[in-house]
Design a protein around this motif. Structure first.
Motif, PDB file in Angstrom:
ATOM      1  N   GLY A 198       0.853  -1.263  -0.022  1.00 46.53           N
ATOM      2  CA  GLY A 198      -0.143  -0.089   0.104  1.00 46.53           C
ATOM      3  C   GLY A 198       0.777   1.204  -0.035  1.00 46.53           C
ATOM      4  O   GLY A 198       0.466   2.443   0.335  1.00 46.53           O
ATOM      5  N   GLU A 199       1.921   0.978  -0.203  1.00 45.41           N
ATOM      6  CA  GLU A 199       2.983   2.208  -0.338  1.00 45.41           C
ATOM      7  C   GLU A 199       2.647   3.215  -1.513  1.00 45.41           C
ATOM      8  O   GLU A 199       2.474   2.864  -2.614  1.00 45.41           O
ATOM      9  N   ARG A 200       2.614   4.600  -1.159  1.00 45.28           N
ATOM     10  CA  ARG A 200       2.120   5.339  -2.208  1.00 45.28           C
ATOM     11  C   ARG A 200       3.208   5.329  -3.468  1.00 45.28           C
ATOM     12  O   ARG A 200       4.493   5.210  -2.911  1.00 45.28           O
ATOM     13  N   ALA A 201       2.893   5.666  -4.647  1.00 46.52           N
ATOM     14  CA  ALA A 201       3.940   5.740  -5.834  1.00 46.52           C
ATOM     15  C   ALA A 201       5.116   6.642  -5.345  1.00 46.52           C
ATOM     16  O   ALA A 201       6.397   6.282  -5.647  1.00 46.52           O
ATOM     17  N   ASP A 202       4.800   7.896  -4.875  1.00 44.41           N
ATOM     18  CA  ASP A 202       6.025   8.953  -4.608  1.00 44.41           C
ATOM     19  C   ASP A 202       6.792   8.329  -3.431  1.00 44.41           C
ATOM     20  O   ASP A 202       8.058   8.423  -3.413  1.00 44.41           O
ATOM     21  N   ALA A 203       6.207   7.729  -2.411  1.00 42.22           N
ATOM     22  CA  ALA A 203       7.126   7.258  -1.228  1.00 42.22           C
ATOM     23  C   ALA A 203       7.852   6.037  -1.798  1.00 42.22           C
ATOM     24  O   ALA A 203       9.049   5.890  -1.573  1.00 42.22           O
ATOM     25  N   ALA A 204       7.394   5.229  -2.704  1.00 42.14           N
ATOM     26  CA  ALA A 204       8.106   4.132  -3.291  1.00 42.14           C
ATOM     27  C   ALA A 204       9.160   4.687  -4.181  1.00 42.14           C
ATOM     28  O   ALA A 204      10.229   4.158  -4.080  1.00 42.14           O
TER      29      ALA A 204
ATOM     30  N   GLU B 250      13.278   4.196  -3.749  1.00 43.96           N
ATOM     31  CA  GLU B 250      14.334   3.638  -4.653  1.00 43.96           C
ATOM     32  C   GLU B 250      15.306   4.624  -4.793  1.00 43.96           C
ATOM     33  O   GLU B 250      16.435   4.266  -5.020  1.00 43.96           O
ATOM     34  N   ARG B 251      15.160   5.946  -4.871  1.00 43.42           N
ATOM     35  CA  ARG B 251      15.911   6.799  -4.844  1.00 43.42           C
ATOM     36  C   ARG B 251      16.992   6.928  -3.851  1.00 43.42           C
ATOM     37  O   ARG B 251      18.289   6.959  -4.106  1.00 43.42           O
ATOM     38  N   LEU B 252      16.444   6.807  -2.661  1.00 43.48           N
ATOM     39  CA  LEU B 252      17.313   6.808  -1.392  1.00 43.48           C
ATOM     40  C   LEU B 252      18.037   5.639  -1.528  1.00 43.48           C
ATOM     41  O   LEU B 252      19.454   5.830  -1.227  1.00 43.48           O
TER      42      LEU B 252
ATOM     43  N   GLY C 212      13.436  14.701   6.998  1.00 44.13           N
ATOM     44  CA  GLY C 212      12.192  14.297   7.520  1.00 44.13           C
ATOM     45  C   GLY C 212      11.855  12.995   6.603  1.00 44.13           C
ATOM     46  O   GLY C 212      11.270  11.991   7.109  1.00 44.13           O
ATOM     47  N   THR C 213      11.829  12.982   5.348  1.00 49.56           N
ATOM     48  CA  THR C 213      11.453  12.028   4.374  1.00 49.56           C
ATOM     49  C   THR C 213      12.513  10.669   4.565  1.00 49.56           C
ATOM     50  O   THR C 213      12.144   9.529   4.636  1.00 49.56           O
TER      51      THR C 213
END
Lengths: 208, 208
Positions: B8-14, B18-20, B50-51
């Motif tokens: 249920g992870e949102r697309a931007d969080a995903a 990946e980026r991190l 925070g992210t």
């Protein structure tokens, strides 16, 4: 070896060390291990940050020193106490006895033992611990006595040391109800005995 | 369980995740694990601190996430690959096969696996690891098959998990000549096989 005081330590250095360990214990008793930092320890002990750094090298080094201090009594009983923990007993019985004592010790010193792990270092600093050395020595004795035919004693000693220390250092807590083995030392101690007795053959003739 | 992506992870969080992870891998490739910090990672990834904190919780959490990512291929082979690593083989043969793969994996991912240990936490966060779960499951199977009469399966599973992971997480380095077992995975793998075969009884009738 990481335990024991460095020899030839000057008197003021020894005093500083005692003072720092005492202050660290006070801080842990008040707030737990998390709050103990190099800076905080220096400030509260009224010593320079450089002194703390020279003495312990890193934050984890503070806890290594505390653990060394706490281990001394167990170490003495292992080296010169009555069997089966001390010398004179069958090596497999000594392995069992040492495991029981060490598991109880890790229960009693859980937070400090965990904080003493310096995982920031890619190369572990403590490859020659009390448990590592003692288990290696007893396995060597067991092999000499024909109780063990391990091809690679170094690997087996590392694995049994990890089997003894790892559950409490890596996986379980002593404080909260968890996955069965964590609340009291007894199940881990029983299981350690079973493990060691399976790895080593029974004594040809038992006199105890 | 700590491995696998949260559902249920949102697309931007995903995407951020990946980026991190990608940036963290770059930082490790350049400077090793020591230099990876929450702040440094946020800055270089062009994301807020925070992210990073929400995503990983702590510095160690970054390495836990990297390790989870790396473990996925091994996990797939364990869950649905060919035997004896995958399903279908004798549980003791599967324990041996898993140990061999896992030791090789820990050799290949040594620095990240060590940095993923969060010893600042008095209560370990990762008591349900890939190795912990799989070894527990196989020991249960071995007991059902009459190959093991351990009274306390939880304790034995913890100890064997520690015997497998602990040498590389706690005691030896993969990089430098050390105490015999450290330079190649093979001696630890051989010793693991011996350990597991001693703890479990031989199969009553072997078909393989």
């Amino acid at each position: 070896m990481s335990f024991g005081r460095p020899r030839g330590e000057r008197a003021d250095a020894a005093r500083n060390r005692e003072r720092l360990l005492q202050v660290a214990r006070e801080m842990i008793a008040e707030d737990g291990t998390d709050r103990v930092t190099m800076d905080g320890l220096a400030e509260r002990a009224g010593l320079g940050k450089g002194t703390v750094f020279r003495r312990f090298g890193s934050r984890a080094g503070i806890f290594v020193a505390l653990l060394d201090d706490d281990e001394r009594a167990l170490q003495q009983r292992v080296l010169s106490g009555p069997p089966p923990l001390g010398p004179g007993a069958d090596p497999v019985q000594r392995l069992v006895a040492f495991g029981r004592e060490r598991i109880a010790f890790l229960f009693d010193h859980h937070a400090v033992a965990r904080a003493a792990l310096d995982t920031g270092q890619p190369v572990p600093a403590r490859d020659r611990t009390l448990s590592g050395l003692h288990i290696h020595m007893l396995l060597r004795e067991a092999r000499r006595a024909g109780r063990l035919d391990a091809a690679d004693l170094d690997s087996l000693a590392l694995q049994l040391t990890a089997a003894l220390e790892g559950p409490l250092l890596l996986y379980v807590t002593t404080a909260e109800p968890g996955r069965g083995a964590a609340r009291t030392p007894e199940p881990l101690a029983e299981s350690w005995q079973m493990l060691v007795e399976r790895v080593c053959s029974p004594a040809a003739s038992t006199t105890r």
